[in-house]
Design an enzyme around this catalytic site. Structure first.
Site, mmCIF file in Angstrom:
data_model
loop_
_atom_site.group_PDB
_atom_site.id
_atom_site.type_symbol
_atom_site.label_atom_id
_atom_site.label_comp_id
_atom_site.label_asym_id
_atom_site.label_seq_id
_atom_site.Cartn_x
_atom_site.Cartn_y
_atom_site.Cartn_z
ATOM 1 N N LYS A 115 0.868 -1.181 0.000
ATOM 2 C CA LYS A 115 0.000 0.000 0.000
ATOM 3 C C LYS A 115 0.894 1.216 0.000
ATOM 4 O O LYS A 115 2.046 1.162 0.448
ATOM 5 C CB LYS A 115 -0.878 0.012 1.255
ATOM 6 C CG LYS A 115 -2.111 0.861 1.127
ATOM 7 C CD LYS A 115 -3.209 0.115 0.405
ATOM 8 C CE LYS A 115 -4.451 0.958 0.260
ATOM 9 N NZ LYS A 115 -5.572 0.165 -0.282
HETATM 10 P P1 NAD Z 1 -13.904 7.322 -2.325
HETATM 11 O O1 NAD Z 1 -12.944 8.393 -2.056
HETATM 12 O O2 NAD Z 1 -14.443 7.103 -3.700
HETATM 13 O O3 NAD Z 1 -15.202 7.483 -1.363
HETATM 14 C C1 NAD Z 1 -15.126 7.636 0.019
HETATM 15 C C2 NAD Z 1 -16.518 8.045 0.503
HETATM 16 O O4 NAD Z 1 -16.517 8.112 1.922
HETATM 17 C C3 NAD Z 1 -16.941 9.425 -0.006
HETATM 18 O O5 NAD Z 1 -18.338 9.386 -0.316
HETATM 19 C C4 NAD Z 1 -16.724 10.306 1.221
HETATM 20 O O6 NAD Z 1 -17.535 11.479 1.217
HETATM 21 C C5 NAD Z 1 -17.125 9.337 2.291
HETATM 22 N N1 NAD Z 1 -16.715 9.748 3.625
HETATM 23 C C6 NAD Z 1 -15.545 10.329 3.997
HETATM 24 N N2 NAD Z 1 -15.590 10.607 5.312
HETATM 25 C C7 NAD Z 1 -16.809 10.189 5.757
HETATM 26 C C8 NAD Z 1 -17.437 10.188 7.013
HETATM 27 N N3 NAD Z 1 -16.839 10.699 8.083
HETATM 28 N N4 NAD Z 1 -18.687 9.663 7.111
HETATM 29 C C9 NAD Z 1 -19.322 9.151 6.041
HETATM 30 N N5 NAD Z 1 -18.760 9.114 4.810
HETATM 31 C C10 NAD Z 1 -17.517 9.628 4.694
HETATM 32 O O7 NAD Z 1 -13.213 5.998 -1.772
HETATM 33 P P2 NAD Z 1 -13.557 4.478 -2.140
HETATM 34 O O8 NAD Z 1 -12.664 4.043 -3.237
HETATM 35 O O9 NAD Z 1 -15.026 4.312 -2.253
HETATM 36 O O10 NAD Z 1 -13.016 3.756 -0.828
HETATM 37 C C11 NAD Z 1 -13.796 3.640 0.346
HETATM 38 C C12 NAD Z 1 -13.205 2.539 1.208
HETATM 39 O O11 NAD Z 1 -13.163 1.332 0.468
HETATM 40 C C13 NAD Z 1 -11.761 2.779 1.677
HETATM 41 O O12 NAD Z 1 -11.615 2.175 2.940
HETATM 42 C C14 NAD Z 1 -10.937 2.022 0.647
HETATM 43 O O13 NAD Z 1 -9.673 1.652 1.143
HETATM 44 C C15 NAD Z 1 -11.842 0.824 0.459
HETATM 45 N N6 NAD Z 1 -11.603 0.077 -0.786
HETATM 46 C C16 NAD Z 1 -11.728 0.666 -2.002
HETATM 47 C C17 NAD Z 1 -11.531 -0.083 -3.146
HETATM 48 C C18 NAD Z 1 -11.730 0.490 -4.515
HETATM 49 O O14 NAD Z 1 -11.630 -0.261 -5.493
HETATM 50 N N7 NAD Z 1 -12.042 1.751 -4.655
HETATM 51 C C19 NAD Z 1 -11.162 -1.441 -3.050
HETATM 52 C C20 NAD Z 1 -11.049 -2.006 -1.788
HETATM 53 C C21 NAD Z 1 -11.286 -1.243 -0.668
#
Ligand code: NAD
Length: 424
Positions: A115
């Site tokens: 990461k």
């Molecule tokens: P992103 O940046 O697209 O979205 C994050 C979302 O969380 C946004 O809607 C943001 O407004 C919201 N958020 C932030 N702070 C918040 C709070 N305090 N309360 C409620 N909502 C809040 O990110 P993503 O890619 O959707 O990733 C989200 C999670 O999923 C992370 O933990 C990431 O590591 C994990 N993840 C993502 C992927 C991927 O393919 N994108 C794969 C595996 C895991």
């Protein structure tokens, strides 16, 4: 079997690395992992910290701290996203890197775990500043990244454009186009069909598998989704398509509730126009705490780490939690959720659809060939269903939670591979 290795220190405050280590320790103990393998798997293989100076738009130079942690390369080149956020620090990156190792092992793809991240607020940087920062970071990590070595992908605060800059910078250094150095690229640069939806799709497939075990009917079930970015919005949409009523959604602006179900298409359209859910009229405003403790059947935390803690776990009413985010449940909440009989599909299983399709993207890049979206989805669904069954079977065999079972499956695989390869 008597274990001599030192127990992790008691958790003082929430720290994803402590949470990861707690679960690793518990699974290693149940598995009877020998002390030397435990020690070898506990620490990352490599942690690189760089300070990259970047010329800002006003001409002054700002130095940013960036990290790349390779937790393991035992199963293959290391794989993992790059996060741009103010909260990025070495412990968080170490935890996320280890989770990538376990995740890739669970879905059976030939990758280790890594990461990376840069401590910055991407919303405060102009596109030009973001590009220079990303290129400077890639240059600093040129000996770490590589299609056969370590392959980044997007995470919070980064997107396909960021991956395009990394791919271009790395290719310029190599002297030839090297699309397989990153995944999550734009389609025209060798991205894969289905990658954008892959994590949310995997969350949906895991939810369906878990609901089948719990004999829950999707068309009479309700759900709440925390986070409305890539993972949250796509999970919400696909769950709605499966017949679930998505009663609440949230993002950084707040949480929104509608008993009869939020119109997810309308919410997606609203976010496309307004960048966030702020001002969304499709549901009444509730607090984040209310969203997590709503009387719904399924809860999908898909935003941040440490959202479900010992403070709110005993008030959670959902029968099933499917972790779209990485580390949304602090280790100190695990026992409370188990005692309440809540099934938790852990992050390292539930959100592994993303890395599975990243693997397909890398395979396609190396073949110089493209698959149809239907083929990508079919293969990814198969991987996710099989991974769920393997973890479920281990949970029955060892009489443990799905989370501990997922760690057992993963640690067993990485440990046996490490032993075969040999440790000197
Ligand atoms: P992103 O940046 O697209 O979205 C994050 C979302 O969380 C946004 O809607 C943001 O407004 C919201 N958020 C932030 N702070 C918040 C709070 N305090 N309360 C409620 N909502 C809040 O990110 P993503 O890619 O959707 O990733 C989200 C999670 O999923 C992370 O933990 C990431 O590591 C994990 N993840 C993502 C992927 C991927 O393919 N994108 C794969 C595996 C895991």
């Amino acid at each position: 079997m008597k274990m001599k290795y030192t127990e992790p220190a008691p958790i003082s405050e929430l720290n994803p690395l402590d949470s990861m280590m707690e679960r690793f320790h518990e699974a290693a103990r149940i598995l009877g992992l020998d002390e030397s393998t435990y020690e070898a798997l506990k620490s990352p293989e490599k942690s690189v910290i760089v300070n990259v100076p970047v010329t800002m738009d006003d001409g002054h130079i700002k130095v940013f701290e960036g990290f790349r942690v390779v937790h393991s390369s035992k199963l293959g080149p290391s794989k993992g996203g790059i996060r741009y956020a103010n909260s990025v620090n070495l412990d968080e990156v170490k935890a996320l890197a280890a989770w990538m190792t376990w995740k890739c092992a669970i879905v059976g793809i030939p990758y280790g775990g890594a990461k990376g991240g840069i401590t910055c607020d991407p919303r405060e940087l102009s596109p030009g500043e973001l590009e220079r920062l990303t290129r400077a970071f890639t240059l600093a990590m040129r000996d770490v990244f590589g299609p056969e070595r370590d392959i980044p992908a997007p995470d919070m605060g980064t997107n396909p454009q960021t991956m395009a800059w990394i791919m271009d910078e790395y290719s310029q250094l190599s002297g030839y186009a090297s699309p397989a150095v990153v995944t999550g690229k734009p389609l025209v640069l060798g991205g894969s069909l289905g990658r954008v939806e892959a994590t949310g799709r995997g969350v949906m497939v895991s939810t369906r598998s878990a609901m089948a075990k719990l004999k829950m009917n999707p068309s009479t079930s309700t759900c709440a989704v925390q986070g409305f970015g890539n993972v949250g919005s796509i999970s919400a949409k696909l769950l709605e398509m499966q017949g679930l009523k998505v009663c609440a959604i949230s993002d950084v602006s707040g949480a929104y509730y509608k008993k009869g179900g939020i119109d997810i298409d309308a919410a997606v359209e609203f976010v496309e126009k307004n960048k966030s859910l702020e001002g969304f009229k499709g549901g009444k405003i509730i607090s984040n705490d209310e969203l997590l403790t709503l009387d719904v059947d399924v809860l999908v935390p898909a935003a941040l780490e440490d959202q479900i803690t010992e403070q709110n776990a005993d008030r959670i009413k959902a029968k099933l939690i499917v972790e779209g985010a990485n580390g949304p449940t602090a280790a100190n909440a695990d026992r409370i959720l188990n005692d309440k009989g809540i099934m938790v599909v852990p992050d390292i299983l539930a959100n592994a659809g993303g890395v599975s399709v990243s693997y397909f993207e890398w395979v396609q890049n190396r073949l110089g060939y493209f698959w149809t979206e239907e083929r990508v989805n079919r293969r990814a669904d198969r991987i996710m269903k099989q991974a769920f069954e393997n973890v479920y079977k281990a949970s029955k065999k060892y009489k443990v939670s799905m989370r501990t079972a997922a760690y057992i499956v993963a640690i067993d695989k990485v440990a046996s591979t490490s032993k075969l390869r040999g440790i000197f």
